[in-house]
Design a protein around this motif. Structure first.
Motif, PDB file in Angstrom:
ATOM      1  N   UNK B  72      52.866  30.421  11.001  1.00 48.03           N
ATOM      2  CA  UNK B  72      52.287  29.283  10.259  1.00 48.03           C
ATOM      3  C   UNK B  72      51.521  28.339  11.177  1.00 48.03           C
ATOM      4  N   UNK B  73      51.056  28.861  12.298  1.00 48.37           N
ATOM      5  CA  UNK B  73      50.363  28.015  13.269  1.00 48.37           C
ATOM      6  C   UNK B  73      48.894  27.839  12.893  1.00 48.37           C
ATOM      7  N   UNK B  74      48.273  28.923  12.523  1.00 52.34           N
ATOM      8  CA  UNK B  74      46.830  28.863  12.260  1.00 52.34           C
ATOM      9  C   UNK B  74      46.491  29.069  10.810  1.00 52.34           C
ATOM     10  N   UNK B  75      45.215  29.309  10.568  1.00 50.94           N
ATOM     11  CA  UNK B  75      44.676  29.419   9.221  1.00 50.94           C
ATOM     12  C   UNK B  75      45.302  30.575   8.436  1.00 50.94           C
ATOM     13  N   UNK B  76      45.490  31.686   9.099  1.00 50.09           N
ATOM     14  CA  UNK B  76      46.041  32.826   8.372  1.00 50.09           C
ATOM     15  C   UNK B  76      47.006  33.585   9.267  1.00 50.09           C
ATOM     16  N   UNK B  77      48.160  33.938   8.681  1.00 53.72           N
ATOM     17  CA  UNK B  77      49.144  34.697   9.438  1.00 53.72           C
ATOM     18  C   UNK B  77      48.670  36.130   9.689  1.00 53.72           C
ATOM     19  N   UNK B  78      47.606  36.538   8.924  1.00 53.12           N
ATOM     20  CA  UNK B  78      47.082  37.894   9.078  1.00 53.12           C
ATOM     21  C   UNK B  78      46.325  38.035  10.404  1.00 53.12           C
ATOM     22  N   UNK B  79      45.821  36.899  10.909  1.00 52.12           N
ATOM     23  CA  UNK B  79      45.056  36.945  12.155  1.00 52.12           C
ATOM     24  C   UNK B  79      45.981  36.702  13.348  1.00 52.12           C
ATOM     25  N   UNK B  80      45.516  37.118  14.521  1.00 51.64           N
ATOM     26  CA  UNK B  80      46.322  36.899  15.723  1.00 51.64           C
ATOM     27  C   UNK B  80      46.083  35.488  16.244  1.00 51.64           C
ATOM     28  N   UNK B  81      47.154  34.840  16.614  1.00 54.72           N
ATOM     29  CA  UNK B  81      47.020  33.490  17.181  1.00 54.72           C
ATOM     30  C   UNK B  81      47.742  33.424  18.519  1.00 54.72           C
ATOM     31  N   UNK B  82      47.015  32.986  19.523  1.00 54.99           N
ATOM     32  CA  UNK B  82      47.600  32.779  20.855  1.00 54.99           C
ATOM     33  C   UNK B  82      47.247  31.378  21.312  1.00 54.99           C
ATOM     34  N   UNK B  83      48.025  30.848  22.201  1.00 53.06           N
ATOM     35  CA  UNK B  83      47.578  29.630  22.879  1.00 53.06           C
ATOM     36  C   UNK B  83      47.639  29.850  24.378  1.00 53.06           C
ATOM     37  N   UNK B  84      46.806  29.120  25.069  1.00 54.28           N
ATOM     38  CA  UNK B  84      46.839  29.206  26.530  1.00 54.28           C
ATOM     39  C   UNK B  84      47.046  27.809  27.090  1.00 54.28           C
ATOM     40  N   UNK B  85      47.611  27.783  28.275  1.00 59.75           N
ATOM     41  CA  UNK B  85      48.022  26.494  28.821  1.00 59.75           C
ATOM     42  C   UNK B  85      47.149  26.155  30.019  1.00 59.75           C
TER      43      UNK B  85
END
Lengths: 339, 334
Positions: B72-85
């Protein structure tokens, strides 16, 4: 009552000179008492300070605030230019421990790290200076013990010297009586706290015949909300209590429960309004004995609460439930939220 | 921005980016350390000390350089979401910020090994044919210190080669001078967190004022940078609807709302640890007088009905009054 803590007796000399201090029987500690304050000579170093503080605070329950006076060395050469030689510490760190402790009222920006040994080498001073600009030997332990016993804590330091090879401990010791006079003068500026106003407030606001411990805790949370709304919480609660008692419908802890309900009504009018609407709705539909509205549930939800032991009884319940409509509930909620 | 003390890791002392940052800081006095972890978080430092004695660490990010984002982080759970630090902590001081309970120190760490981070991103994108998001700003504001670091040009170069990768820079800052020098990319988005003006003034200390953020958005939009908006965190007030309407009006005056790539909506929420820190740090905050309660996942948030009301109100206004397509709106962490 205040507990004044010094590492060495000479640093407290002025207090001994000006007050009639008698030795208190308190395990192994060097604890003294005057009619106005306790005075503890805790010894040098974190371990000694920890032991005497724990022994003192666990036995002398009338202590409400701990004040530490002592000397500290500065760890950075630029501190030479800092004008005050006497200052309040903001936060206490320890060389070998993770936790830090803040002074109760410090406006200062100076932190202090308690070292495990005397800081007599430049390299050692440099290592400690990564965490704080000042170093002493015991204030972290005094702060920690105060925190464990939930006592207000303040700490004041006289900056004696730059902590490195040039430090002469005997020189510092010889100036102790001067430090002691400064500490005494500074202590006169701080008025001691004599009562724990929080406790008085709690017992006055929540009489134990009406409020169990749990009810007090719940009510205090709601009171916090009211206080944040800038409402006079104690006035509201005494008004509600008076009204509930006058109704003569509630007795004992039932009074407390009703007061809590009314308090919630004052703090969260919208939520309580919705809850009232829903209860009314259930009553109208004759469902109030079967269904219970779960107001604390993360999503609005109902619980079926009724016993049965025959198929006929079950069918009767199902028949009654058939008049229940989620859409009507949603409409009620919508109405409640927009009011 | 004045830091009380600057630390530089030995291995990056000679790095040109380190020199660039130190030069911009006009602070030639710094302490060389082996690793930022020797000092940062070594002792628990009170969060509000950031107001008077904030330290800066210039360091190299070790370990995982990109991380999978939570559901539930981004627009769609179907897409891959990563974050970088690229950094830890923030110079801003938002009362509800989760950083106050996340790290044991408020000090700033800037990681300068961007090439390594970019290599990790490129590797992931080369092996993932699907649309994949990379969010910056999970532990810091993406633009607040960009005048010092100016790292985004390197990331733009990387994302120009991978159209299926999307870069999100999330901010509350109007520090966009560097971005205006970059050629916009369809897949590099600058997203702004916006709240009603009164809320920004009350809770978002040290951040760019609302109007400055919106004007910065206008400049970026005119320049061709795709934008996103986070209405997060939504906080209930007595005049919630009027305040939101005023915010939308201000936005409409400067921006094309239908051209915004997406709108993310989220309601104020705290983990229990962050909530404890928040209560300690801001005991007089009016957020405490709103009906917060423990929720299904242990987080402290508003009751479901109230959350639903706030989220639906915004969604309804955006769609009905400003013709925003509903598919561009998503509820964050709900």
């Amino acid at each position: 009552m205040d507990l004044l803590v010094f590492a060495h007796r000479l640093e407290a000399q002025c207090f001994f000179d000006k007050h009639h201090l008698t030795r208190e029987e308190c395990h192994f500690t060097e604890l003294y008492k005057s009619p106005h304050f306790y005075l503890l000579i805790c010894g040098e170093g974190l371990q000694k300070a920890s032991e005497s503080m724990i022994a003192t605070l666990s036995t002398q329950t009338e202590i409400s605030r701990v004040i530490n006076y002592g000397v500290a060395g500065f760890l950075k050469p630029e501190m030479f230019n800092v004008p005050p030689s006497f200052l309040e510490v903001r936060c206490h760190y320890s060389e070998n421990h993770f936790h830090s402790y803040q002074n109760a009222e410090a406006n200062s920006e100076f932190d202090c790290i308690s070292a495990h040994e005397r800081v007599l080498k430049k390299e050692y001073a440099k290592r400690l200076s990564l965490f704080a600009p000042l170093a002493d030997r015991e204030s972290w332990a005094i702060a920690r013990a105060s925190s464990l016993f939930k006592k207000d804590f303040r700490s004041f330091k006289y900056l004696s010297d730059f902590a490195d090879e040039s430090t002469d401990c005997e020189d510092i010791k010889s100036q102790s009586s001067v430090f002691s006079q400064i500490f005494y003068k500074e202590y006169q500026k701080i008025k001691p706290k004599t009562t724990d106003s929080q406790e008085v407030e709690t017992s006055e606001i929540f009489p134990s015949r009406y409020f169990s411990h749990g009810l007090i805790q719940q009510s205090q949370k709601v009171l916090l909300v009211l206080k944040n709304k800038k409402l006079n919480a104690s006035e509201i609660i005494s008004e509600i209590l008076e009204r509930v008692l006058a109704s003569k419908k509630f007795y004992g802890r039932g009074v407390g429960r009703e007061v809590l309900k009314e308090l919630k009504r004052a703090a969260f009018p919208q939520s309580m309004h919705i809850e009232d609407h829903i209860k009314e709705f259930l009553k109208e539909k004759n469902l109030h004995t079967i269904l219970r509205y779960l107001s604390n549930h993360p999503q609005h939800a109902f619980k079926i609460e009724t016993p049965f032991n025959t198929t006929e009884e079950l069918q009767d319940i199902l028949k009654k439930l058939s008049v229940f409509s989620c859409e009507e509930i949603d409409a009620l909620i919508e109405k409640g939220l927009s009011q | 921005m004045k830091f009380s003390q600057v630390f530089v890791e030995k291995k990056i002392e000679k790095n040109p980016l380190t020199h660039k940052v130190l030069k911009k800081l006009q602070n030639p006095n710094y302490t060389v350390i082996d690793s930022y972890e020797d000092v940062f978080q070594k002792k628990k430092k009170p969060y509000l000390h950031k107001r008077t004695s904030l330290q800066l660490f210039l360091a190299e990010k070790k370990g995982e350089l990109i991380k999978k984002a939570p559901p539930a982080y981004g627009m769609s759970d179907q897409e891959n979401h990563y974050y970088f630090i690229h950094s830890y902590n923030c110079i801003f001081e938002c009362e509800y910020c989760y950083l106050q309970g996340h790290f044991n120190s408020p000090d700033i760490v800037l990681f300068l090994n961007h090439q390594e981070i970019i290599t990790a991103i490129s590797k992931k994108l080369a092996n993932t044919p699907e649309k994949t998001w990379f969010h910056a700003g999970e532990f810091s504001d993406s633009l607040a210190l960009n005048h010092l670091t100016q790292e985004w040009s390197l990331y733009f170069d990387c994302f120009s080669k991978y159209p299926h990768g999307i870069l999100e820079l999330r901010t509350k800052s109007a520090n966009i001078a560097h971005l205006l020098k970059l050629k916009p990319l369809k897949n590099a988005m600058v997203t702004f967190s916006l709240s009603p003006e009164k809320q920004v003034q009350s809770y978002d200390h040290q951040t760019s004022p609302l109007k400055a953020r919106i004007i910065a958005m206008e400049k970026l939009q005119n320049h061709g940078h795709p934008l996103g908006v986070h209405f997060d965190p939504l906080i209930i007030t007595e005049n919630f609807e009027q305040e939101i309407s005023a915010l939308f009006k201000m936005m409409e005056k400067h921006l094309s709302l239908t051209s915004i790539s997406y709108y993310s909506l989220g309601v104020v929420r705290f983990t229990p640890e962050v909530f404890r820190s928040f209560q300690k740090n801001y005991p007089d905050s009016s957020i405490l007088s709103s009906p917060l309660q423990k929720s299904f996942d242990g987080k402290i948030r508003y009751p479901y009905l109230l959350r639903k009301f706030l989220l639906e109100k915004i969604e309804e206004k955006l769609c009905k009054n400003y013709d925003v397509d509903k598919s561009k709106i998503y509820w964050c962490m709900e």
